[in-house]
Design a protein around this motif. Structure first.
Motif, PDB file in Angstrom:
ATOM      1  N   GLU A  23       0.834  -1.180   0.071  1.00 44.52           N
ATOM      2  CA  GLU A  23      -0.106   0.191  -0.010  1.00 44.52           C
ATOM      3  C   GLU A  23       0.912   1.302  -0.004  1.00 44.52           C
ATOM      4  O   GLU A  23       0.709   2.337   0.899  1.00 44.52           O
ATOM      5  CB  GLU A  23      -0.996  -0.074   1.186  1.00 44.52           C
TER       6      GLU A  23
ATOM      7  N   ASN B 283      -1.716  -9.922  -8.513  1.00 40.02           N
ATOM      8  CA  ASN B 283      -1.741  -9.852  -6.892  1.00 40.02           C
ATOM      9  C   ASN B 283      -0.705  -8.926  -6.552  1.00 40.02           C
ATOM     10  O   ASN B 283      -1.030  -8.076  -5.557  1.00 40.02           O
ATOM     11  CB  ASN B 283      -1.480 -11.132  -6.464  1.00 40.02           C
TER      12      ASN B 283
ATOM     13  N   TYR C  81      -2.041  -5.332  -6.507  1.00 41.52           N
ATOM     14  CA  TYR C  81      -3.218  -4.953  -5.698  1.00 41.52           C
ATOM     15  C   TYR C  81      -2.444  -4.646  -4.255  1.00 41.52           C
ATOM     16  O   TYR C  81      -2.798  -3.733  -3.473  1.00 41.52           O
ATOM     17  CB  TYR C  81      -4.245  -6.097  -5.813  1.00 41.52           C
ATOM     18  N   ARG C  82      -1.554  -5.555  -4.067  1.00 40.03           N
ATOM     19  CA  ARG C  82      -0.970  -5.454  -2.699  1.00 40.03           C
ATOM     20  C   ARG C  82      -0.082  -3.954  -2.565  1.00 40.03           C
ATOM     21  O   ARG C  82      -0.287  -3.433  -1.573  1.00 40.03           O
ATOM     22  CB  ARG C  82       0.148  -6.521  -2.240  1.00 40.03           C
TER      23      ARG C  82
ATOM     24  N   LEU D  88      -0.670  -1.200  -4.115  1.00 39.43           N
ATOM     25  CA  LEU D  88      -1.505  -0.037  -4.241  1.00 39.43           C
ATOM     26  C   LEU D  88      -2.236   0.662  -3.041  1.00 39.43           C
ATOM     27  O   LEU D  88      -2.451  -0.359  -2.034  1.00 39.43           O
ATOM     28  CB  LEU D  88      -2.706  -0.077  -5.223  1.00 39.43           C
TER      29      LEU D  88
ATOM     30  N   PRO E  36      -5.242   2.197  -0.655  1.00 40.67           N
ATOM     31  CA  PRO E  36      -6.582   2.043  -0.721  1.00 40.67           C
ATOM     32  C   PRO E  36      -6.963   3.470  -1.692  1.00 40.67           C
ATOM     33  O   PRO E  36      -6.575   4.492  -1.296  1.00 40.67           O
ATOM     34  CB  PRO E  36      -7.079   2.229   0.603  1.00 40.67           C
TER      35      PRO E  36
ATOM     36  N   THR F 205      -4.980   3.612  -8.009  1.00 40.49           N
ATOM     37  CA  THR F 205      -5.269   2.986  -9.520  1.00 40.49           C
ATOM     38  C   THR F 205      -4.276   2.154 -10.039  1.00 40.49           C
ATOM     39  O   THR F 205      -3.020   2.565 -10.332  1.00 40.49           O
ATOM     40  CB  THR F 205      -5.665   4.288 -10.331  1.00 40.49           C
TER      41      THR F 205
ATOM     42  N   PHE G 161     -10.211  -5.512  -7.187  1.00 47.10           N
ATOM     43  CA  PHE G 161     -10.284  -4.334  -7.892  1.00 47.10           C
ATOM     44  C   PHE G 161     -11.694  -3.975  -8.078  1.00 47.10           C
ATOM     45  O   PHE G 161     -12.368  -4.840  -8.238  1.00 47.10           O
ATOM     46  CB  PHE G 161      -9.647  -4.538  -9.121  1.00 47.10           C
TER      47      PHE G 161
ATOM     48  N   LYS H  95      -8.140   0.108  -6.356  1.00 46.75           N
ATOM     49  CA  LYS H  95      -8.183  -0.737  -5.288  1.00 46.75           C
ATOM     50  C   LYS H  95      -9.077  -0.044  -4.197  1.00 46.75           C
ATOM     51  O   LYS H  95      -9.172   0.992  -3.591  1.00 46.75           O
ATOM     52  CB  LYS H  95      -6.785  -0.748  -4.574  1.00 46.75           C
TER      53      LYS H  95
END
Length: 224
Positions: free
Chosen positions: A111, A135, A138-139, A141, A143, A146, A205, A224
């Protein structure tokens, strides 16, 4: 594509060079146009560019967001050496280039990025590897952060995906390394294994978009 058995050989490389239907997002002007259109209103503090190559997207992002810190990674060490040299010549100071595997960026804090970009990455590998990268994106990014992906289309219909596969693998399988290979040996994996928009949703997402650009390119967005 220049590997033994690949399609770029003395008989076809000139045809490939003259083509205008692929790899539009290796053109900094086009990269800048679309990144500005989609993300110009954002103010990201940290940006990650995955599969940076010689740095095309990273340099555009650095100029768009001069106050941002940009981390750019690529699996190919020669590309990173070239990008660092090009960075010196262009006198751009807010990028750090690293030789790294995007499947495992555990040395980067979770994040910690507001925007993550990639271009022509996920269709160049087996599906399991591509999902690992999704994956990691996503980890990494924050909250509300983008993802922007310049990537091969993932059409809605099975038939359209099969046509993409047939046109780009020429019916050959990457699992037969001693045999001939088409232009995009992993495209069947991408279209029927990676399942990009479905995988983006599965990992968490939201606001997923699939924006068509050319027969070979789409722009994928996710928050996210």
């Amino acid at each position: 594509h220049f590997l033994p058995g690949g399609y770029l050989n003395g008989h076809t490389v000139r045809i490939s060079y003259l083509g205008k239907t692929k790899f539009n997002f290796l053109d900094e002007a086009k990269i800048g146009e679309w990144l500005t259109k989609l993300h110009g209103d954002k103010n990201p503090k940290r940006i990650l560019d995955i599969g940076t190559g010689p740095g095309f997207s990273a340099f555009v992002l650095a100029e768009m967001f001069p106050e941002s810190e940009i981390i750019a990674v690529d699996l190919a060490a020669p590309y990173i050496r070239m990008a660092r040299k090009w960075q010196e010549l262009r006198n751009i100071t807010n990028i750090k280039f690293y030789h790294a595997n995007a499947e495992d960026l555990s040395w980067l804090e979770s994040e910690s990025f507001d925007l993550i970009n990639y271009a022509y990455v996920l269709h160049e590998m087996p599906a399991d590897n591509a999902v690992n990268i999704v994956n990691e994106i996503y980890r990494l990014l924050t909250p509300g952060g983008t993802m922007n992906g310049f990537e091969v289309p993932f059409p809605d219909s099975h038939l359209e995906r099969q046509i993409m596969v047939d046109q780009n693998t020429w019916g050959y399988s990457w699992q037969e390394p001693d045999g001939p290979q088409g232009p995009e040996p992993y495209l069947e994996e991408y279209e029927f294994g990676t399942l990009l928009t479905e995988t983006l949703a599965a990992v968490g997402f939201q606001n997923i978009e699939n924006i068509g650009y050319s027969y070979f390119e789409s722009i994928f967005l996710g928050v996210k």
